[in-house]
Scaffold this motif. Structure first.
Motif, PDB file in Angstrom:
ATOM      1  N   GLY A 119       0.702  -1.127   0.162  1.00  0.00           N
ATOM      2  CA  GLY A 119       0.088   0.016  -0.280  1.00  0.00           C
ATOM      3  C   GLY A 119       0.803   1.345   0.075  1.00  0.00           C
ATOM      4  O   GLY A 119       0.132   2.266  -0.189  1.00  0.00           O
ATOM      5  N   ARG A 120       2.230   1.182   0.082  1.00  0.00           N
ATOM      6  CA  ARG A 120       3.043   2.469   0.212  1.00  0.00           C
ATOM      7  C   ARG A 120       3.392   2.823  -1.478  1.00  0.00           C
ATOM      8  O   ARG A 120       4.063   1.886  -2.053  1.00  0.00           O
ATOM      9  N   PRO A 121       3.207   4.044  -1.684  1.00  0.00           N
ATOM     10  CA  PRO A 121       3.757   4.366  -3.148  1.00  0.00           C
ATOM     11  C   PRO A 121       5.022   4.574  -3.126  1.00  0.00           C
ATOM     12  O   PRO A 121       5.717   4.862  -1.995  1.00  0.00           O
ATOM     13  N   VAL A 122       5.657   3.949  -4.297  1.00  0.00           N
ATOM     14  CA  VAL A 122       6.981   4.011  -4.412  1.00  0.00           C
ATOM     15  C   VAL A 122       7.341   4.876  -5.868  1.00  0.00           C
ATOM     16  O   VAL A 122       6.521   4.528  -6.908  1.00  0.00           O
ATOM     17  N   VAL A 123       8.348   5.620  -5.726  1.00  0.00           N
ATOM     18  CA  VAL A 123       8.592   6.769  -6.794  1.00  0.00           C
ATOM     19  C   VAL A 123       9.901   6.492  -7.473  1.00  0.00           C
ATOM     20  O   VAL A 123      10.815   6.400  -6.378  1.00  0.00           O
ATOM     21  N   HIS A 124      10.012   5.885  -8.461  1.00  0.00           N
ATOM     22  CA  HIS A 124      11.477   6.117  -9.205  1.00  0.00           C
ATOM     23  C   HIS A 124      11.701   7.154 -10.328  1.00  0.00           C
ATOM     24  O   HIS A 124      10.585   7.508 -10.770  1.00  0.00           O
ATOM     25  N   TYR A 125      12.731   7.445 -10.284  1.00  0.00           N
ATOM     26  CA  TYR A 125      13.111   8.399 -11.588  1.00  0.00           C
ATOM     27  C   TYR A 125      14.551   8.316 -11.969  1.00  0.00           C
ATOM     28  O   TYR A 125      15.370   7.814 -11.354  1.00  0.00           O
ATOM     29  N   ASP A 126      14.595   8.717 -13.163  1.00  0.00           N
ATOM     30  CA  ASP A 126      16.190   8.808 -13.987  1.00  0.00           C
ATOM     31  C   ASP A 126      16.466  10.315 -13.691  1.00  0.00           C
ATOM     32  O   ASP A 126      15.887  11.201 -14.249  1.00  0.00           O
ATOM     33  N   GLN A 127      17.709  10.334 -12.802  1.00  0.00           N
ATOM     34  CA  GLN A 127      18.229  11.565 -12.927  1.00  0.00           C
ATOM     35  C   GLN A 127      18.593  12.246 -14.417  1.00  0.00           C
ATOM     36  O   GLN A 127      19.058  11.469 -15.212  1.00  0.00           O
ATOM     37  N   ILE A 128      18.486  13.469 -14.434  1.00  0.00           N
ATOM     38  CA  ILE A 128      18.915  14.203 -15.706  1.00  0.00           C
ATOM     39  C   ILE A 128      20.462  13.661 -16.231  1.00  0.00           C
ATOM     40  O   ILE A 128      21.008  13.681 -15.392  1.00  0.00           O
ATOM     41  N   GLY A 129      20.191  13.436 -17.570  1.00  0.00           N
ATOM     42  CA  GLY A 129      21.454  13.028 -18.192  1.00  0.00           C
ATOM     43  C   GLY A 129      21.515  11.544 -18.661  1.00  0.00           C
ATOM     44  O   GLY A 129      22.255  11.327 -19.478  1.00  0.00           O
ATOM     45  N   ASN A 130      20.408  10.906 -18.381  1.00  0.00           N
ATOM     46  CA  ASN A 130      20.319   9.440 -18.583  1.00  0.00           C
ATOM     47  C   ASN A 130      18.873   8.911 -18.612  1.00  0.00           C
ATOM     48  O   ASN A 130      18.174   9.520 -18.279  1.00  0.00           O
ATOM     49  N   GLY A 131      18.681   7.631 -19.082  1.00  0.00           N
ATOM     50  CA  GLY A 131      17.594   6.935 -19.053  1.00  0.00           C
ATOM     51  C   GLY A 131      16.257   7.694 -19.789  1.00  0.00           C
ATOM     52  O   GLY A 131      16.580   8.129 -20.848  1.00  0.00           O
ATOM     53  N   GLY A 132      15.391   7.718 -18.939  1.00  0.00           N
ATOM     54  CA  GLY A 132      14.047   8.493 -20.031  1.00  0.00           C
ATOM     55  C   GLY A 132      14.319   9.888 -19.685  1.00  0.00           C
ATOM     56  O   GLY A 132      13.249  10.741 -20.111  1.00  0.00           O
ATOM     57  N   SER A 133      15.015  10.386 -18.959  1.00  0.00           N
ATOM     58  CA  SER A 133      15.103  12.078 -18.673  1.00  0.00           C
ATOM     59  C   SER A 133      16.023  12.556 -19.820  1.00  0.00           C
ATOM     60  O   SER A 133      16.791  12.068 -20.725  1.00  0.00           O
ATOM     61  N   THR A 134      16.057  13.930 -19.846  1.00  0.00           N
ATOM     62  CA  THR A 134      16.829  14.730 -21.058  1.00  0.00           C
ATOM     63  C   THR A 134      18.261  14.125 -20.866  1.00  0.00           C
ATOM     64  O   THR A 134      19.035  14.259 -19.862  1.00  0.00           O
ATOM     65  N   HIS A 135      18.606  13.926 -22.187  1.00  0.00           N
ATOM     66  CA  HIS A 135      20.022  13.774 -22.259  1.00  0.00           C
ATOM     67  C   HIS A 135      20.924  14.681 -22.711  1.00  0.00           C
ATOM     68  O   HIS A 135      20.330  15.676 -23.702  1.00  0.00           O
ATOM     69  N   LEU A 136      22.102  15.108 -22.260  1.00  0.00           N
ATOM     70  CA  LEU A 136      22.866  16.270 -22.608  1.00  0.00           C
ATOM     71  C   LEU A 136      24.383  16.132 -22.564  1.00  0.00           C
ATOM     72  O   LEU A 136      25.294  16.726 -21.885  1.00  0.00           O
ATOM     73  N   PRO A 137      24.625  15.392 -23.878  1.00  0.00           N
ATOM     74  CA  PRO A 137      25.868  14.883 -23.977  1.00  0.00           C
ATOM     75  C   PRO A 137      27.027  15.989 -24.180  1.00  0.00           C
ATOM     76  O   PRO A 137      28.364  15.720 -24.188  1.00  0.00           O
ATOM     77  N   ASP A 138      26.654  17.042 -24.572  1.00  0.00           N
ATOM     78  CA  ASP A 138      27.409  18.203 -24.950  1.00  0.00           C
ATOM     79  C   ASP A 138      27.839  19.118 -23.636  1.00  0.00           C
ATOM     80  O   ASP A 138      28.687  19.983 -23.814  1.00  0.00           O
TER      81      ASP A 138
END
Length: 299
Positions: A57-76
């Motif tokens: 019953g406890r909600p669990v939040v996952h996230y991808d930190q910026i720079g990889n995965g489903g978040s914005t990639h900024l290779p430059d």
């Protein structure tokens, strides 16, 4: 009990976006658990099984930190962009976006544990609990202990690693091959490696921007911008009940973890005897027991 709902989305973060996934109901009454992954520059995938905690019953939040995965990639972007403050601001932004900044618990694994400690030391009003999992309290300590672990590797392995590190040829296949004994002993002892762990490794290999900038070419050769960073001085400012986790065979050795147990005012330390850096994968049943007991104590 019915299966928890799963909702994913993107939180706007300046000109960028943070991908997240919520397992369970954020309005259901239980304090949500927010999972902060390691790296820096890895992804949430290897921690995916923490969503099993939502079955109670406890909600669990996952996230991808910026720079990889489903978040914005900024290779430059360069080192001046990839700062601890950036990731602290991203976490604050996500909590506000989800409307849970008034009540939440953090689970930080590896680098995520240092980041979560820095967050907790700012004494946010909504933080109710903190789990620091498999994290060193400082990178100088981490490097000091990595040297000890490296010297215990099979004959010739550390010599190969040192040769490539001195020559700047850490991209060589021989270096990658020589890394494996360390990873198999001190990162994940399961054979074969679980799919969720492999997924994060693949994501990191596909975009190593953040990892190489802040950490370096490997877990034990930290030459990036974090090499001198420590949260030891911040530990006394953590005011919430804190659970510290580590594995007996962890690359985050007891010497690197001990400052959390000694300096955080309300801390309890659990060591997983059959685990290295991934007790949630290596000893999932005991991990869930320890986590459930701790989380229930906060409600």
């Amino acid at each position: 009990m019915s299966e928890p709902t799963v909702v994913s989305g993107h939180a706007p973060f300046g000109d960028h976006e943070t991908w997240y996934r919520v397992t369970g109901d954020l309005t259901g009454g239980q304090i949500p658990l927010v999972v902060v992954h390691g790296g820096p520059g890895s992804t949430h995938d290897y921690l995916r099984n923490l969503s099993d905690l939502a079955e109670d019953g406890r909600p669990v939040v996952h996230y991808d930190q910026i720079g990889n995965g489903g978040s914005t990639h900024l290779p430059d972007r360069g080192p001046d962009f990839w700062t601890v403050r950036l990731f602290l601001d991203e976490l604050d932004n996500l909590l506000r976006h989800l409307g849970i900044d008034d009540e939440y618990i953090l689970f930080g694994q590896s680098w995520g544990g240092l980041l979560s400690t820095a967050h907790a030391a700012e004494r946010p009003a909504g933080l109710r609990g903190l789990v620091i999992a498999n994290s060193p309290a400082s990178y100088p300590l981490w490097l000091q202990e990595a040297k000890v672990l490296r010297e215990r590797l099979p004959p010739g392995v550390n010599e190969t690693l040192l040769r490539h590190e001195a020559a700047g040829t850490t991209d060589a296949p021989e270096y990658t091959e020589a890394m494996m004994p360390f990873y198999e002993r001190h990162v994940c002892r399961l054979k074969p490696w679980p799919g969720d762990f492999l997924a994060s490794i693949m994501e990191l290999n596909n975009d190593p921007t953040v990892y190489r900038t802040m950490n370096g070419p490997s877990e034990f050769h930290v030459i990036g911008t974090l090499k001198d960073w420590s949260v030891e001085a911040l530990c006394p400012d953590v005011e919430v009940p804190t659970l510290v986790l580590s594995g007996r065979h962890d690359e985050a050795t007891e010497a690197t973890v001990r400052p959390f147990a000694e300096l955080v005012p309300d801390a309890r330390w659990e060591i997983f005897e059959e685990s290295s850096h991934m007790p949630h994968l290596e000893e999932p049943e005991r991990f869930r027991e320890v986590m459930t007991e701790y989380l229930d104590s906060l409600d």
